[in-house]
Design an enzyme around this catalytic site. Sequence first.
Site, PDB file in Angstrom:
ATOM      1  N   ASP A  62      -2.772   6.851  -3.300  1.00  0.00           N
ATOM      2  CA  ASP A  62      -2.967   6.883  -1.848  1.00  0.00           C
ATOM      3  C   ASP A  62      -1.633   6.921  -1.102  1.00  0.00           C
ATOM      4  OD1 ASP A  62      -5.653   6.623  -2.311  1.00  0.00           O
ATOM      5  OD2 ASP A  62      -5.910   4.803  -1.108  1.00  0.00           O
ATOM      6  N   HIS A 207      -0.324   3.405  -5.484  1.00  0.00           N
ATOM      7  CA  HIS A 207       0.481   4.017  -4.424  1.00  0.00           C
ATOM      8  C   HIS A 207       1.841   4.349  -5.031  1.00  0.00           C
ATOM      9  CE1 HIS A 207      -2.369   1.219  -2.500  1.00  0.00           C
ATOM     10  NE2 HIS A 207      -2.363   2.035  -1.454  1.00  0.00           N
TER      11      HIS A 207
END
Length: 251
Positions: A62, A207
């Site tokens: 993400d 991430h």
Amino acid sequence: MNHRTRTTRLLLAAALLPLLTSCGLTGVLSPAEVRGEAVDDGKAASGAVDCAKAKCVALTFDGGPSAPTPKALDVLKEQKVPATFFLQGKGHTDTYPQTVTRMAKEGHEVANHTWSHKNLTELTPDQIRAEIEPVQKDIEKATGKAPTLMRPPGGATSNDVSEVLGEMGLAQILWSVTAKDFQVKDPAEVKKRVLEQTKPDGIILLHERYPGTIPALPGIIGELRKQGYTFVTVSQLMSPAKPEAGEVYRP
């Protein structure tokens, strides 16, 4: 699967996605569920593995692209692992379009994670569209294809949000594994958290911009492969079913 024949499912696990508990969301689907009900029409997702037989897991990232993302892509290329990237707009897709192009060329799935990471349940329909549309355009410009998948920031969604996203042709993808890598810098801890939570048909959330994540990737991939896992994109995880606009998916 038809909305009229689908029974109402429980909300997501409150401990994992606390934002969802008050958002009025029904009908969350699992990849295994939709895969089992799908009819194979010979148009399975490109490169699809039969996850009804194989021990599959989807690796997702993400909030990129960002400066470290090419290093993550290097690891994935070396390890021959496809991933799904949920991309943010402001300061990301508008700043690193060449990285978005590379993702698609190297076989990764490219998806939407909104323009500025706002809680979609707090926005009007027009505001939701304003968070989604610029990222759709940036990705289509970079890859030649607009996404059909998105991930709501923080996992916060609702039936109202789903209705708007359905009109925009987007399915929502949540997750079952999170290292909370924004909390830790130690790659060993990132790896440990992922391995402790991963089960077949899992969707892992990472991430790549946080310092402990990319160094943890080789170990995560290597250990999960030792455990018999096959890495797939989110769409491949559901194949021969296809994610449907307006639906919400979580293992």
